[in-house]
Design a protein around this motif. Sequence first.
Motif, mmCIF file in Angstrom:
data_model
loop_
_atom_site.group_PDB
_atom_site.id
_atom_site.type_symbol
_atom_site.label_atom_id
_atom_site.label_comp_id
_atom_site.label_asym_id
_atom_site.label_seq_id
_atom_site.Cartn_x
_atom_site.Cartn_y
_atom_site.Cartn_z
ATOM 1 N N ARG A 186 -10.127 -2.961 -2.493
ATOM 2 C CA ARG A 186 -11.106 -2.376 -1.579
ATOM 3 C C ARG A 186 -10.573 -2.311 -0.171
ATOM 4 N NH1 ARG A 186 -15.030 0.471 -3.598
ATOM 5 N NH2 ARG A 186 -16.563 -0.633 -4.814
ATOM 6 N N ALA A 187 -10.827 -1.192 0.509
ATOM 7 C CA ALA A 187 -10.489 -1.022 1.923
ATOM 8 C C ALA A 187 -11.787 -0.917 2.705
ATOM 9 C CB ALA A 187 -9.649 0.235 2.108
ATOM 10 N N VAL A 234 -13.961 0.976 4.936
ATOM 11 C CA VAL A 234 -14.110 2.375 5.290
ATOM 12 C C VAL A 234 -15.267 2.503 6.255
ATOM 13 C CG1 VAL A 234 -14.540 4.692 4.404
ATOM 14 C CG2 VAL A 234 -13.193 3.086 3.049
ATOM 15 N N VAL A 282 -5.362 -1.211 -7.416
ATOM 16 C CA VAL A 282 -6.532 -0.841 -6.620
ATOM 17 C C VAL A 282 -7.138 -2.078 -5.958
ATOM 18 C CG1 VAL A 282 -8.848 0.155 -6.705
ATOM 19 C CG2 VAL A 282 -7.008 1.146 -8.075
ATOM 20 N N THR A 298 -7.765 6.403 1.070
ATOM 21 C CA THR A 298 -8.330 5.834 -0.147
ATOM 22 C C THR A 298 -8.123 6.832 -1.287
ATOM 23 O OG1 THR A 298 -10.515 6.823 0.166
ATOM 24 C CG2 THR A 298 -10.135 4.654 1.198
ATOM 25 N N LEU A 299 -8.356 6.401 -2.507
ATOM 26 C CA LEU A 299 -8.186 7.294 -3.649
ATOM 27 C C LEU A 299 -9.213 8.419 -3.675
ATOM 28 C CD1 LEU A 299 -7.246 4.762 -6.463
ATOM 29 C CD2 LEU A 299 -5.745 6.336 -5.232
ATOM 30 N N THR A 300 -10.300 8.283 -2.913
ATOM 31 C CA THR A 300 -11.288 9.360 -2.825
ATOM 32 C C THR A 300 -11.028 10.281 -1.631
ATOM 33 O OG1 THR A 300 -12.813 7.931 -1.620
ATOM 34 C CG2 THR A 300 -13.078 8.068 -4.028
ATOM 35 N N LEU A 336 -7.445 6.488 6.175
ATOM 36 C CA LEU A 336 -7.494 5.195 6.858
ATOM 37 C C LEU A 336 -6.697 5.239 8.147
ATOM 38 C CD1 LEU A 336 -7.007 2.879 3.773
ATOM 39 C CD2 LEU A 336 -9.139 3.419 4.959
ATOM 40 N N ASP A 357 0.843 -1.194 0.000
ATOM 41 C CA ASP A 357 0.000 0.000 0.000
ATOM 42 C C ASP A 357 0.882 1.249 0.000
ATOM 43 O OD1 ASP A 357 -2.265 -1.559 0.014
ATOM 44 O OD2 ASP A 357 -2.673 -1.305 2.147
ATOM 45 N N HIS A 376 -10.561 9.431 1.772
ATOM 46 C CA HIS A 376 -10.920 9.001 3.129
ATOM 47 C C HIS A 376 -9.662 8.503 3.846
ATOM 48 C CE1 HIS A 376 -13.482 7.385 6.318
ATOM 49 N NE2 HIS A 376 -12.599 6.399 6.352
#
Length: 76
Positions: free
Chosen positions: A72-73, A75, A70, A43-45, A49, A23, A47
């Motif tokens: 999924r995390a 969230v 990519v 995250t790429l948006t 972590l 990561d 958020h």
Amino acid sequence: MIRELDSVVLRVDKPDLGLEAGDVGTVVHVYAGGEGYEVGFATLTGHTLGVLTLAPEEVRPVEEGDLLHVRRAEVA
């Protein structure tokens, strides 16, 4: 040498935050000339972590030829 605002690659899993080796995070602080790093992961948006204090052996600089991947995390 790793500097503030550099992207770095995590070398170890951090399951408490859902992070895995590979990561990518951003250095937000360098301690004592590289004795440790404060690294933010998001995250790429955008958020966040988490922000972790990591030892030099737990991260590495981004290198030529590294490829982003990519996944999924979790969230909250």
